[in-house]
Design an enzyme around this catalytic site. Structure first.
Site, PDB file in Angstrom:
ATOM      1  N   ARG A   1      32.744  22.949 -16.795  1.00 24.01           N
ATOM      2  CA  ARG A   1      33.515  22.885 -18.013  1.00 24.01           C
ATOM      3  C   ARG A   1      33.347  21.383 -18.807  1.00 24.01           C
ATOM      4  O   ARG A   1      32.893  20.522 -17.798  1.00 24.01           O
ATOM      5  CB  ARG A   1      35.014  22.907 -18.326  1.00 24.01           C
TER       6      ARG A   1
ATOM      7  N   ASP B   1      39.004  22.003 -21.151  1.00 22.33           N
ATOM      8  CA  ASP B   1      38.917  22.664 -19.880  1.00 22.33           C
ATOM      9  C   ASP B   1      38.603  24.056 -19.963  1.00 22.33           C
ATOM     10  O   ASP B   1      38.175  24.725 -18.999  1.00 22.33           O
ATOM     11  CB  ASP B   1      40.061  22.537 -19.070  1.00 22.33           C
TER      12      ASP B   1
END
Ligand code: AMP
Ligand code: MG
Length: 733
Positions: free
Chosen positions: A338, A418
């Site tokens: 991510r 995230d």
């Protein structure tokens, strides 16, 4: 007897492991530096003085106790992932002194460690190995391990609720998941792995430790950080997601997707060191949402992680607002890195780790180097920062994705950094929603008070995330850009040397690199805007059946959306109906307007003279004129093209809620619930089929009586009950 397996198919257990798995390229958590260190936990022998020491304090050289796998911890030099095994059991764990049946007596640290050790995957508990149909020698194959406590009857048994055939056909055609019948070994294995009961792992070959040696294999969780609702939240990580296998795609899938590896991950499989205060579990409700959501987004052609299987754990109770039952989704992507993965390294100041991540993403995920280094030529420098190229690729991919979201009315709901994948895949399906009645300001996440992630904010929030990636990596970009200018670092991609920002690096250098890096990031962000807009227009043209680009198209799209908002029309159905529009050459569009505008929107007494009808008539005249500019063969194929670009079915909140309710109630679960899950999955993966669709100007009741199944599918395409429109979902999952 095991079901006969076709020679090109392999059970989950016999799929090879991929050398492109992140564990072979990134820095591990120093407490669990290898697959072997994870597998050694099952034979952990608690020292006699452990009970006296209280909470475990590690000393140099101590063996790491099993509880460290389940404890939240923040460590500098903590690497990009930790080896960890699925453990989908109730939390807090119920660990008691062996002789004591009273709950009141707290277990000693020694008991806790010993009992947790008995859960850990153990090389002395191989599963099915002998029983398996023998497959040709595959050196990089994992074995399934169980353990003393996993073998016990009390360990939760999973029930397979659904498998996505669409995903399997698209990405894992080599996977054999067996069949439903009693005693099918291949199916049993699949369910046991997908429910976290058995663990796929491999010990390294003893005595083979040199370059290129097999390091073994074990499941892992990624460490990452992230900005949540605009503020930096520090270390997060896969708190309830455990990657269980990375396997090579078949040559056909590799050619189609560009993937170097396919990574299977269990979501909701128990605590990891990144779980913080939470239990690492997922409830049935949120797992159904993730499972169906991912498959629905994929069917629209928007990049996304996919869902392979949904396994219910009815015996595992999860504490949310109330007690709920657990479920696990096996989800699949080419990578789970991510934006927050890079932020984690920046926040710890671990630039050497970041550089490993840079190379991993560039080479193993994007295959940038294979696509060729930048070429010498007009304007194109012969050498360029690899990190800049990675950020540019992340931006490009995510610009395409968010354009897809906007064009198809998908709202992610929690675009924290995230939850933004470097691959551009839509990931982490939480409070997401598809647009019902069009409202560009709609907020699908009940917890998003300020509307930070409202529908219309999504593109700018994606760009905000790219900016955060840029800020996290700017020093590395700047440093590499300087090296490139000085002619160092060879031809092509310039990569910072190992340990470049190690101790003693002058802060003046860092400041200069950061500034230089941010200049590069600014250019990437400009590129993002252009790519987003071009893709959005391309998709809207597809949806409105336009094959050429004309000036004023963008305004036409905006007017279309504005009218939908003003007159409160449904986003999906309005788009879908547009394929049935036919030019009436100057006369009124009466029949079409009757179909387009429901009675509620055309609310004035005389339905032939409402403001809605006037507005839409003006729009349709413009649309008619615009269609006239299309080549004549394109005009002939318009309806078919539009029906292939505008879904008839959309995964609405009411459909999700109803399916979840039927699956949650033991009285309806097995028959109605599962039937609806299969039906909805089928419709979500084939959303362009004309399920019970009406024709403009034709009365609803056709000649033939629709079957129950047809009626059901038609019902599932409806806008649904008024109180479920724009329903907001909460984050508690
Ligand atoms: P999300 O908002 O779902 O993206 O989650 C943010 C962070 O919380 C991630 O690090 C997740 O891994 C973690 N997390 C969310 N739910 C749980 C849970 N039930 N157990 C453990 N960690 C969780
Ligand atoms: Mg998340």
């Amino acid at each position: 007897m095991a079901a006969p397996t076709c020679s090109t198919k392999h059970s989950l257990l016999s799929l090879p492991t991929s050398p492109h798995a992140p564990i072979y390229h990134l820095r591990p958590d120093p407490l669990f530096p290898s697959p072997k260190s994870l597998l050694a936990l099952s034979s952990y022998d608690a020292p006699p003085d452990l009970g006296a020491k209280g909470p475990v304090a590690l000393r140099e050289g101590d063996p790491v106790p099993p509880s460290m796998l389940r404890r939240s911890r923040q460590i500098r030099g903590g690497g990009a992932f930790t080896y960890t095994s699925p453990l989908p059991i109730e939390f807090p764990y119920d660990i008691r002194e062996p002789a004591d049946t009273e709950r009141t007596n707290a277990a000693t640290p020694t008991t806790i460690e010993t009992q947790l050790a008995a859960f850990e995957a153990s090389p002395s508990h191989p599963v099915w190995d002998a029983a398996l149909p023998s497959s040709e020698e595959r050196p990089a194959r994992a074995t399934a391990f169980s353990s003393a406590r996993r073998d016990a009857d009390a360990f939760p048994r999973g029930q397979l609720l659904s498998v996505s055939a669409a995903l399997r056909d698209a990405w894992l055609p080599q996977l054999d998941i067996g069949s439903d019948g009693e005693g099918d070994k291949v199916r049993e294995q699949f369910v046991d792995v997908a429910s976290g009961r058995v663990v796929l792992a491999r010990e390294p070959v003893e005595g083979n430790e040199g370059e290129g040696a097999d390091k073994g294999f074990a499941p892992w969780s990624l460490c990452y950080a992230g900005h949540q609702f605009g503020s930096f939240a520090g270390q997060l990580g896969d708190g309830r997601a455990i990657s269980i296998l990375s396997t090579p795609p078949t040559p056909e899938v590799a050619a189609k997707t560009g993937f170097k590896a396919i990574e299977l991950q269990l979501k909701g499989a128990g605590r990891t060191p990144y779980s913080r205060f939470a239990d690492g579990l997922a409830v049935l409700r949120s797992s159904v949402r993730e499972y169906l959501g991912a498959e629905a987004v994929a069917a629209l052609g928007v990049p996304t992680s996919r869902a392979l299987a949904l396994v219910h754990l009815p015996s595992v109770h999860v504490r949310r607002e109330q007690l709920e039952e657990a479920a696990i989704v096996t989800r699949v992507a080419s990578s789970w890195i991510r934006i927050g993965s890079f932020e984690q390294q920046a926040y710890r100041g671990e630039y050497d780790s970041m550089s490993l991540l840079e190379r991993y993403v560039a080479r193993e995920v994007f295959a940038l180097e294979e696509k060729g280094a930048p070429r010498v030529g007009e304007g194109a420098p012969a050498r360029r920062s690899l990190m800049r190229a990675v950020v540019e690729e992340v931006a490009r991919r995510n610009a395409l994705t968010v354009a897809g979201w906007q064009a198809y009315g998908f709202m992610h709901g929690v675009m924290n950094t995230d939850n933004l994948a470097v691959t551009g895949d839509t990931i982490d399906y939480g409070p997401y929603a598809f647009m019902d009645i069009f409202d560009s300001a709609h907020i699908c996440n009940h917890s998003d008070d300020g509307g930070r992630y409202s529908f219309r904010n999504q593109p700018s929030m994606m760009l905000w995330g790219i900016d955060k990636l840029g800020q996290a990596t700017a020093e590395l970009i700047g440093h590499e850009a300087e090296l490139a200018e000085r002619g160092e670092g060879g031809e092509g991609w310039v990569v910072a040397p190992d340990g470049w920002a190690g101790e003693g690096e002058a802060t003046d250098d860092m400041k200069r690199w950061k500034e230089r890096g941010m200049q590069e990031v600014a250019k990437v962000k400009e590129g993002f805007v252009g790519i987003f807009r071009a893709e959005y227009e391309r998709l809207m043209r597809l949806r409105l059946g336009l094959t050429t680009a004309e000036e004023g198209d963008f305004d036409l799209f905006s007017r279309f959306l504005d009218l939908m908002a003003t007159h409160e029309l449904d986003f999906t159905n309005t788009h879908r109906l547009m394929s049935q529009f036919v030019s009436t050459e100057g006369s009124t569009f009466s029949a079409f307007l009757d179909a387009l505008i429901p009675a509620s929107a055309a609310s004035s007494s005389s339905s032939s003279a409402s403001p809605a009808r006037d507005d839409w008539t003006a729009f349709l005249s413009s649309y008619e004129t615009r269609l006239g500019l299309e080549p004549s063969d394109a005009q002939r194929t318009r309806r078919a093209r539009m029906d292939g670009a505008n879904p008839r079915f959309t995964l609405r909140q009411w459909v999700l809620e109803e399916t979840i309710a039927k699956l949650s109630d033991p009285a309806t679960r097995d028959a109605e619930g599962r039937a609806q899950l299969e039906r909805v999955l089928d419709m979500a993966t084939r959303p362009f089929e004309p399920y019970g669709e009406g024709e403009v100007g034709v009365r609803d009741e056709g000649e033939t009586c629709p079957t129950r199944e047809e009626q059901e599918r038609r019902r599932l395409c409806a806008v649904g009950p008024v109180d479920m429109r724009g329903f907001q979902c909460s984050c508690s999952s």
